[in-house]
Design a protein around this motif. Structure first.
Motif, PDB file in Angstrom:
ATOM      1  N   VAL A 190       0.462  -1.130  -0.468  1.00 14.62           N
ATOM      2  CA  VAL A 190      -0.178   0.069  -0.512  1.00 14.62           C
ATOM      3  C   VAL A 190       1.186   1.686  -0.184  1.00 14.62           C
ATOM      4  O   VAL A 190       0.604   1.992  -0.527  1.00 14.62           O
ATOM      5  CB  VAL A 190      -1.133  -0.376   1.482  1.00 14.62           C
ATOM      6  N   VAL A 191       2.125   1.392   0.677  1.00 16.69           N
ATOM      7  CA  VAL A 191       2.557   2.420   1.081  1.00 16.69           C
ATOM      8  C   VAL A 191       3.405   2.435  -0.454  1.00 16.69           C
ATOM      9  O   VAL A 191       3.989   3.620  -0.814  1.00 16.69           O
ATOM     10  CB  VAL A 191       3.369   1.885   1.689  1.00 16.69           C
ATOM     11  N   VAL A 192       3.813   1.864  -1.265  1.00 12.75           N
ATOM     12  CA  VAL A 192       4.781   1.526  -2.243  1.00 12.75           C
ATOM     13  C   VAL A 192       3.959   2.062  -3.687  1.00 12.75           C
ATOM     14  O   VAL A 192       4.448   3.173  -4.098  1.00 12.75           O
ATOM     15  CB  VAL A 192       5.131   0.236  -2.644  1.00 12.75           C
ATOM     16  N   PHE A 193       2.509   1.695  -3.650  1.00 10.91           N
ATOM     17  CA  PHE A 193       1.870   1.966  -4.708  1.00 10.91           C
ATOM     18  C   PHE A 193       1.104   3.713  -4.085  1.00 10.91           C
ATOM     19  O   PHE A 193       1.422   4.546  -5.028  1.00 10.91           O
ATOM     20  CB  PHE A 193       0.283   1.938  -4.495  1.00 10.91           C
ATOM     21  N   LEU A 231      -6.544   0.928  -5.252  1.00  3.97           N
ATOM     22  CA  LEU A 231      -5.776  -0.364  -5.879  1.00  3.97           C
ATOM     23  C   LEU A 231      -4.560  -0.866  -5.429  1.00  3.97           C
ATOM     24  O   LEU A 231      -4.294  -2.198  -5.166  1.00  3.97           O
ATOM     25  CB  LEU A 231      -5.249   0.504  -7.238  1.00  3.97           C
ATOM     26  N   ALA A 232      -3.855  -1.047  -4.397  1.00  2.00           N
ATOM     27  CA  ALA A 232      -3.115  -1.736  -3.513  1.00  2.00           C
ATOM     28  C   ALA A 232      -3.583  -2.541  -2.697  1.00  2.00           C
ATOM     29  O   ALA A 232      -3.222  -4.074  -2.203  1.00  2.00           O
ATOM     30  CB  ALA A 232      -2.092  -0.771  -2.894  1.00  2.00           C
ATOM     31  N   GLN A 233      -4.072  -2.069  -2.057  1.00  3.58           N
ATOM     32  CA  GLN A 233      -5.271  -3.104  -0.643  1.00  3.58           C
ATOM     33  C   GLN A 233      -5.917  -3.563  -1.799  1.00  3.58           C
ATOM     34  O   GLN A 233      -6.097  -4.357  -1.448  1.00  3.58           O
ATOM     35  CB  GLN A 233      -6.216  -2.053  -0.666  1.00  3.58           C
ATOM     36  N   LEU A 287       3.319   5.842  -2.646  1.00  2.00           N
ATOM     37  CA  LEU A 287       4.295   6.552  -3.150  1.00  2.00           C
ATOM     38  C   LEU A 287       4.553   6.882  -5.001  1.00  2.00           C
ATOM     39  O   LEU A 287       4.826   8.016  -5.302  1.00  2.00           O
ATOM     40  CB  LEU A 287       5.677   6.007  -2.521  1.00  2.00           C
ATOM     41  N   VAL A 288       4.236   5.780  -5.543  1.00  2.00           N
ATOM     42  CA  VAL A 288       4.561   5.726  -6.769  1.00  2.00           C
ATOM     43  C   VAL A 288       3.118   7.109  -7.463  1.00  2.00           C
ATOM     44  O   VAL A 288       3.807   7.697  -8.410  1.00  2.00           O
ATOM     45  CB  VAL A 288       4.299   4.284  -7.025  1.00  2.00           C
ATOM     46  N   ALA A 289       1.949   6.458  -7.232  1.00  2.00           N
ATOM     47  CA  ALA A 289       0.971   7.367  -7.317  1.00  2.00           C
ATOM     48  C   ALA A 289       0.762   8.965  -6.609  1.00  2.00           C
ATOM     49  O   ALA A 289       0.694   9.578  -7.814  1.00  2.00           O
ATOM     50  CB  ALA A 289      -0.517   7.206  -6.501  1.00  2.00           C
ATOM     51  N   LEU A 290       1.375   8.991  -6.103  1.00  2.00           N
ATOM     52  CA  LEU A 290       2.130  10.012  -4.695  1.00  2.00           C
ATOM     53  C   LEU A 290       2.858  11.255  -5.832  1.00  2.00           C
ATOM     54  O   LEU A 290       2.429  12.515  -6.288  1.00  2.00           O
ATOM     55  CB  LEU A 290       2.002  10.145  -3.721  1.00  2.00           C
ATOM     56  N   THR A 291       3.863  10.693  -5.994  1.00  2.00           N
ATOM     57  CA  THR A 291       5.088  10.912  -7.217  1.00  2.00           C
ATOM     58  C   THR A 291       4.403  11.557  -8.141  1.00  2.00           C
ATOM     59  O   THR A 291       5.014  12.528  -8.960  1.00  2.00           O
ATOM     60  CB  THR A 291       5.822  10.276  -6.913  1.00  2.00           C
ATOM     61  N   ALA A 292       3.389  10.816  -8.678  1.00  2.00           N
ATOM     62  CA  ALA A 292       3.125  10.433 -10.403  1.00  2.00           C
ATOM     63  C   ALA A 292       2.603  11.848 -10.001  1.00  2.00           C
ATOM     64  O   ALA A 292       1.968  12.622 -11.147  1.00  2.00           O
ATOM     65  CB  ALA A 292       2.361   9.876 -10.437  1.00  2.00           C
ATOM     66  N   ALA A 293       1.104  11.451  -9.527  1.00  2.00           N
ATOM     67  CA  ALA A 293       0.114  13.002  -9.317  1.00  2.00           C
ATOM     68  C   ALA A 293       1.035  13.866  -9.184  1.00  2.00           C
ATOM     69  O   ALA A 293       0.664  15.249 -10.232  1.00  2.00           O
ATOM     70  CB  ALA A 293      -0.787  12.112  -8.622  1.00  2.00           C
ATOM     71  N   VAL A 294       2.204  14.609  -8.248  1.00  2.00           N
ATOM     72  CA  VAL A 294       2.294  15.579  -7.854  1.00  2.00           C
ATOM     73  C   VAL A 294       3.493  16.143  -9.205  1.00  2.00           C
ATOM     74  O   VAL A 294       3.210  17.229  -9.300  1.00  2.00           O
ATOM     75  CB  VAL A 294       3.556  15.389  -6.564  1.00  2.00           C
ATOM     76  N   SER A 295       4.006  15.071  -9.739  1.00  2.00           N
ATOM     77  CA  SER A 295       5.285  15.751 -10.644  1.00  2.00           C
ATOM     78  C   SER A 295       4.034  16.087 -12.094  1.00  2.00           C
ATOM     79  O   SER A 295       4.166  16.951 -12.179  1.00  2.00           O
ATOM     80  CB  SER A 295       5.415  14.842 -11.297  1.00  2.00           C
ATOM     81  N   ALA A 296       3.277  14.883 -12.178  1.00  2.00           N
ATOM     82  CA  ALA A 296       2.358  15.562 -13.085  1.00  2.00           C
ATOM     83  C   ALA A 296       0.921  16.869 -12.861  1.00  2.00           C
ATOM     84  O   ALA A 296       0.803  18.123 -13.609  1.00  2.00           O
ATOM     85  CB  ALA A 296       1.049  14.978 -13.605  1.00  2.00           C
ATOM     86  N   SER A 297       0.864  17.330 -11.702  1.00  2.00           N
ATOM     87  CA  SER A 297       0.011  18.207 -11.451  1.00  2.00           C
ATOM     88  C   SER A 297       1.117  19.604 -11.322  1.00  2.00           C
ATOM     89  O   SER A 297       0.956  20.337 -11.562  1.00  2.00           O
ATOM     90  CB  SER A 297      -0.456  18.330 -10.100  1.00  2.00           C
ATOM     91  N   GLY A 298       2.354  19.424 -10.590  1.00  2.00           N
ATOM     92  CA  GLY A 298       3.270  20.431 -10.806  1.00  2.00           C
ATOM     93  C   GLY A 298       3.425  21.153 -12.900  1.00  2.00           C
ATOM     94  O   GLY A 298       3.550  22.083 -12.610  1.00  2.00           O
ATOM     95  N   ILE A 299       3.794  20.049 -13.133  1.00  2.00           N
ATOM     96  CA  ILE A 299       3.928  20.339 -14.472  1.00  2.00           C
ATOM     97  C   ILE A 299       2.736  21.380 -15.568  1.00  2.00           C
ATOM     98  O   ILE A 299       2.881  22.212 -15.559  1.00  2.00           O
ATOM     99  CB  ILE A 299       4.576  19.535 -15.985  1.00  2.00           C
ATOM    100  N   ALA A 300       1.245  20.907 -15.365  1.00  2.00           N
ATOM    101  CA  ALA A 300       0.380  21.151 -15.735  1.00  2.00           C
ATOM    102  C   ALA A 300       0.494  22.475 -15.014  1.00  2.00           C
ATOM    103  O   ALA A 300      -0.358  23.594 -15.449  1.00  2.00           O
ATOM    104  CB  ALA A 300      -0.836  20.264 -15.133  1.00  2.00           C
ATOM    105  N   LEU A 330      -7.266  12.576  -4.654  1.00  2.00           N
ATOM    106  CA  LEU A 330      -8.086  11.726  -5.188  1.00  2.00           C
ATOM    107  C   LEU A 330      -7.171  10.131  -6.162  1.00  2.00           C
ATOM    108  O   LEU A 330      -7.451   9.042  -5.974  1.00  2.00           O
ATOM    109  CB  LEU A 330      -9.594  12.231  -6.293  1.00  2.00           C
ATOM    110  N   ALA A 331      -6.026  11.481  -6.566  1.00  2.00           N
ATOM    111  CA  ALA A 331      -5.989  10.191  -7.026  1.00  2.00           C
ATOM    112  C   ALA A 331      -4.796   9.255  -6.219  1.00  2.00           C
ATOM    113  O   ALA A 331      -4.954   7.618  -6.416  1.00  2.00           O
ATOM    114  CB  ALA A 331      -4.647  10.732  -8.153  1.00  2.00           C
ATOM    115  N   LEU A 332      -3.763  10.152  -5.247  1.00  2.00           N
ATOM    116  CA  LEU A 332      -3.900   8.978  -4.219  1.00  2.00           C
ATOM    117  C   LEU A 332      -4.046   7.851  -3.866  1.00  2.00           C
ATOM    118  O   LEU A 332      -4.164   7.099  -2.988  1.00  2.00           O
ATOM    119  CB  LEU A 332      -3.192   9.754  -2.892  1.00  2.00           C
TER     120      LEU A 332
END
Length: 577
Positions: free
Chosen positions: A53-56, A239-241, A58-71, A231-233
């Motif tokens: 759950v933590v790995v999922f 999904l991880a659960q 962290l990956v989702a948070l990294t991807a979402a923060v990166s996408a949100s930051g770029i946007a 929401l993505a997190l």
């Protein structure tokens, strides 16, 4: 004419780039840090589900923060650039239209009228126009003197606007339009300025546009992107659960099956479906369980055959041994009337017959324990009297020191306790020499004692005082490498003397008799010298014996026959020392 410069911020200075020296990392230190981090992660996230759950997340948070930051940064640049270009283009055109036709020397009123006309566009900015008046003084007129004054214009911007540049092929105009973003009282503004190109002196215009609407739009966008990231997190954690449940369900089934297999349920199998790694693991487990079951069944059959052989042999030997014992008793009674030349041979036959008879009885006793047919015949006994009777029946009173208070009562099987005491004391006299000290006391069980009781199969009970009988000799003690094996069957402490007076079963039988009472025996060497055997039994064996309390005629008969023996005969010590 107004020329627009490509320079965005006139006050920005170029930064010199410096190359840092490369440092090669220490591989040993990095490896230690990595191992330490792994141990820390294993301690913080002990379960595999939590790690997934933590790995999922962290990956989702990294991807979402990166996408949100770029946007966010792309939209921010687009919004600010669009608003900035629209305002600056409108200001340039308005400056050309309203201030380009003014004379070189103007009245302040004319500048104010020009500023008001320039501020009346749809871009909603304030205008400040400066020029040289006819009395050779400078004049500054603003569309709103309360909101925009010359003090609001940065000095660097004024300097850049007033600076005349050389006209050449690369620079077609002497003056350019410059802009800069500033903050006034926490609100963002765009400041732009340009000088009218013409015969000197020419007026200069400045504009001040609020970027608060764009800031509010960007804040709304940031909140929207933050909510989307949350929401993505949340979705990633769900999904991880689900993924963890899908992955860990077969793992839990495998763990449960392995536990059942360890408990002896060798027919345990897993349902293997699919062709993934977990299905292959289940099939491997099933194949291993089948091989183990077949091997255990084969070994059990061999053990059962051996046990049945020993039982049948012992039973078949009892009848001829009874006849031989009767003959040897007659020979022993007539020993004084025999020829002195054959008397030693008769004595040897008598002693060896008794030894063989003891071996047969011990083998039958071991067979009962192995078959699970040994039963207790419980009675309330005074432990001190029981120990005294055991010593007296074997004529050990002069060789044994007894430290036991009368009145210590216990509910035990007197015959089996006599067997245990006879083996322990006889073993001490045989290998340690006299005097042997026997002490009796009661103690409160310790946590380690409770664990030992669990290992021998006694059910968990609330704490009660237990009976402790210690048998200590004055001999050389037991070698450390021998201590773990003193209760093994047929174990000989010295390979140089494989044959001894004992059968090698005495201490093993003593331990089995202790186990059936819910107790156990330990052996250690005393710091003062000599070996110490400690027998620990519950005060009430009924609580641990359950239904195993039926009397056995064979056992009673065997006990009576042993007690009638010569007092010089001792219990079988099994060559423990």
């Amino acid at each position: 004419m107004i020329a627009r410069s490509r320079d965005g911020d006139p006050g920005a200075a170029e930064e010199e780039s410096q190359k840092g020296e490369e440092h090669r990392p220490d591989d040993g230190g990095s490896t230690k840090k990595l191992r330490g981090m792994r141990r820390w992660v294993a301690g913080v996230l002990p379960s595999l589900r939590l790690r997934l759950v933590v790995v999922f997340a962290l990956v989702a948070l990294t991807a979402a923060v990166s996408a949100s930051g770029i946007a966010y940064w792309l939209n921010r640049d687009a919004v600010l650039t669009r608003a900035q270009n629209a305002a600056l283009n409108d200001f340039r055109k308005s400056l050309e239209d309203n201030a380009g036709n003014l004379p070189s020397e103007v009245e302040c009123a004319q500048l104010r009228e020009a500023a008001d006309r320039m501020a009346g566009t749809t871009q909603n900015y304030e205008v400040l126009v400066t020029g040289q008046s006819r009395d050779r003084g400078s004049c500054a007129a603003a569309s709103s003197e309360d909101d925009f004054t010359l003090a609001h214009v940065p000095a660097s911007l004024r300097k850049a606007v007033d600076k005349r540049r050389t006209v050449d092929s690369a620079n077609r105009h002497p003056y350019h339009l410059y802009w800069q973003r500033i903050t006034i009282d926490g609100n963002p503004f765009l400041v732009g300025g340009a000088k009218v190109i013409g015969e000197e002196p020419t007026p200069t215009g400045y504009m001040l546009k609020s970027l608060a609407p764009e800031r509010d739009d960007l804040n709304s966008l940031a909140w929207s992107l933050g909510i989307a990231t949350g929401l993505a997190l949340l979705g990633a954690m769900l999904l991880a659960q689900a993924a963890a449940t899908t992955v860990l369900r077969p793992v839990r089934r495998l763990a449960q099956a392995a536990k059942q297999l360890g408990e002896g349920r060798l027919d345990t199998r897993l349902k293997a479906t699919g062709s993934d790694e977990l299905a292959e693991l289940s099939r491997t487990f099933n194949r291993s369980a089948e091989a183990l079951e077949a091997r255990v069944a084969e070994l059990s059959a061999r053990e059962e055959s051996s046990r049945r052989f020993v039982a049948d042999m012992s039973h078949e030997l009892r009848t001829p041994m009874t006849a031989i014992s009767a003959v040897t008793e007659v020979l022993e009674e007539e020993q004084e009337n025999l020829d002195p030349m054959i008397a030693p041979a008769v004595q040897l036959v008598v002693s060896e017959t008794r030894r063989l008879n003891d071996l047969v009885e011990n083998l039958m006793e071991v067979t009962r324990f192995d078959a699970g047919t040994a039963r207790l015949v419980l009675d309330d006994v005074d432990v001190a009297d029981q120990v005294t009777a055991c010593i007296d029946a074997r004529a050990w009173l002069d060789a044994v020191e007894l430290d036991a208070d009368r009145g210590i009562m216990a509910r035990l099987d007197p015959r089996r306790l006599d067997v245990v005491l006879a083996n322990l004391i006889g073993n001490a006299l045989k290998h340690g020499g006299s005097p042997v000290r026997v002490s009796v006391r009661t103690e409160t069980p310790q946590p380690g004692d409770a664990e030992a009781a669990r290992l021998v199969g006694a059910p968990a009970q609330e704490p009660q005082r237990e009976l402790v009988i210690e048998v200590a000799d004055r001999g050389p003690g037991i070698p450390e490498e021998v201590l773990p094996h003193v209760f093994d069957r047929f174990y000989k402490a010295s390979a140089a003397r494989p044959r001894s007076d004992g059968s090698g079963l005495g201490l093993s039988i003593a331990m089995e008799n202790a186990h059936i009472h819910g107790g156990w025996i330990t052996a250690h060497n005393s710091p003062e010298g000599g070996a110490v055997f400690s027998l620990r039994l519950p005060r009430d064996a009924h609580r641990v014996a359950g239904g195993e309390m039926e009397g056995e005629a064979d056992d009673a008969e065997s006990s009576s026959r042993r007690r009638r023996r010569d007092g010089a005969e001792s219990g079988d010590g099994g060559d423990g020392e």
